[in-house]
Design an enzyme around this catalytic site. Structure first.
Site, PDB file in Angstrom:
ATOM      1  N   CYS A  94      13.196  40.529  29.039  1.00 22.01           N
ATOM      2  CA  CYS A  94      12.070  41.443  29.277  1.00 22.01           C
ATOM      3  C   CYS A  94      11.388  41.182  30.614  1.00 22.01           C
ATOM      4  CB  CYS A  94      11.056  41.318  28.149  1.00 22.01           C
ATOM      5  SG  CYS A  94      11.713  41.761  26.536  1.00 22.01           S
ATOM      6  N   HIS A 363       9.476  50.890  26.524  1.00 20.57           N
ATOM      7  CA  HIS A 363       9.981  49.573  26.914  1.00 20.57           C
ATOM      8  C   HIS A 363      11.458  49.616  27.290  1.00 20.57           C
ATOM      9  CE1 HIS A 363      10.386  45.370  27.319  1.00 20.57           C
ATOM     10  NE2 HIS A 363      10.680  45.047  26.077  1.00 20.57           N
TER      11      HIS A 363
END
Length: 388
Positions: A94, A363
């Site tokens: 991430c 995301h």
């Protein structure tokens, strides 16, 4: 573990930023998404692509979703006429494009380059959902997945929940089980409530409704969040970040180049650090996220009380609450009360995730970090429109 020493104080400037809308882009390629973001950031900086001296490109899932391994950065940049320069592919979960940004700023600060690109791009939607789940399943030590699942099940059992871990990585991201354990632990230790977690989702939905780049733009109430489909108790669907497709880009320049271009639109990077988790013991002096925050504050010469706006990684509602505490926005255990008070909403003491956060903006993993930088640059320039 090694400490890595003190963070280097940065001397780099953001000259231009851009991003695509995040969402489900099954009919668009990585090249198409990346090109929109990169050319937009160059235009924002008032620079031509021939000005770029190096590029750092964050991506996580291309090898799995599209089959593009080894050179995704070179492929997308060359297609838009950017070649010859060093292109560094960054795969760091991430934090991929946040890492690209940190590395690019550091090289500019060290004097290696005057104009560089940091970007992230991702396509996670696939007709084959197992491909998408497998990207997230690769975010842990795959040789040790069974032990991780067993430890998570034991943790949940100790918190009073029996959960079929066989579904982790098959019918749901295995990280959901980890977030559930965090949530139950926080609830039992500090009295955090589901209503407070739902307040995170509701707040971020209001912010996301004001962001034309956000994946979800509808406003949901605390009651809506609590009444939504349950993923795994206590988390409902709006309490978890969705997958997404998209790209984001940042053009970074040296102080010399910033002065040449005119400083009026520049945002200075005071500090940008990078650290990793480690096998720390209960009782160690400080947890890794808290240590990373402390290092950034020290390098920038400021503290949490001086922050006006924060973008943080709300992969789940409990994640945002925990990061309030790690970042020093409140004391340990007070994160739930902080969001409930309205302090982290637009107009509050320290607005958090004005973009809508991961839960509402979306995301697309490799693009997320740079998109958070994009939002903060817009805020610092006063260009965030209704969510300023």
């Amino acid at each position: 573990p090694g400490t890595g020493g003190e963070l280097m104080k940065q001397n780099a400037f953001v000259a231009g930023v851009a991003m695509t809308p995040f969402g489900k882009h099954l009919n668009r390629s990585l090249k198409s998404l990346a090109s929109e973001a990169v050319l937009g950031a160059l235009k924002d900086a008032g620079l031509d692509k021939s000005s770029l001296e190096a590029a750092w490109v964050g991506n996580v899932g291309a090898g799995v979703i599209t089959g593009q391994v080894c050179v995704p950065g070179q492929v997308v940049l060359r297609d838009m006429g950017i070649g010859a320069i060093p292109v560094i592919n960054v795969e760091n979960a991430c934090a991929s494009s946040a890492t690209a940004f940190q590395q690019a700023c550091s090289m500019v600060t060290l004097g290696a380059h005057d104009v560089v690109l940091a970007m992230g791009m991702e396509k996670l939607y696939s007709e084959d959902k197992q491909k998408t789940f497998s990207v997230f399943s690769g975010g842990v030590d795959i040789e040790d997945t069974d032990r991780l699942l067993a430890e998570t099940a034991d943790k949940l059992r100790s918190l009073g929940m029996e959960l079929d871990v066989e579904g982790a990585g098959a019918s749901r991201s295995l990280f959901i089980d980890i977030y559930v354990a965090w949530a139950l632990d926080h609830m039992q230790k500090y009295g955090t409530t589901r209503e407070q977690m739902a307040a995170v989702s509701a707040k971020n939905s209001l912010h996301g409704s004001l962001n034309p780049y956000a994946q979800y733009r509808d406003v949901v109430s605390v009651e809506n969040v609590l009444g939504a489909r349950e993923v795994v108790w206590p988390l409902t669907l709006p309490m978890c970040s969705p997958i997404g497709d998209g790209a984001s880009a940042v053009v970074i320049v040296s102080e010399r180049k910033a002065r040449e271009l005119g400083m009026s639109n520049m945002v200075k990077v005071e500090a940008s650090g990078l650290s990793s988790g480690y096998d720390y013991r209960v009782g160690d002096e400080v947890e890794p996220p808290k240590a990373g925050a402390r290092a950034i504050y020290d390098a920038a010469g400021m503290g949490p009380e001086e922050l006006d706006c924060v973008e943080l990684h709300d992969a789940s509602a409990i994640s945002e609450i925990m990061y309030y505490e790690y970042l020093g926005l409140c004391e340990p255990g007070e994160g739930g009360a902080l969001v409930e008070s309205g302090a982290t909403m637009l107009g509050g003491r320290v607005p958090v995730n004005t973009s809508g956060g991961l839960m509402r903006k979306g995301h697309p993993v490799g693009a997320t970090g740079a998109s958070q930088i994009v939002e903060l640059v817009w805020q610092l320039r006063g260009e965030a429109g209704e969510r300023q």
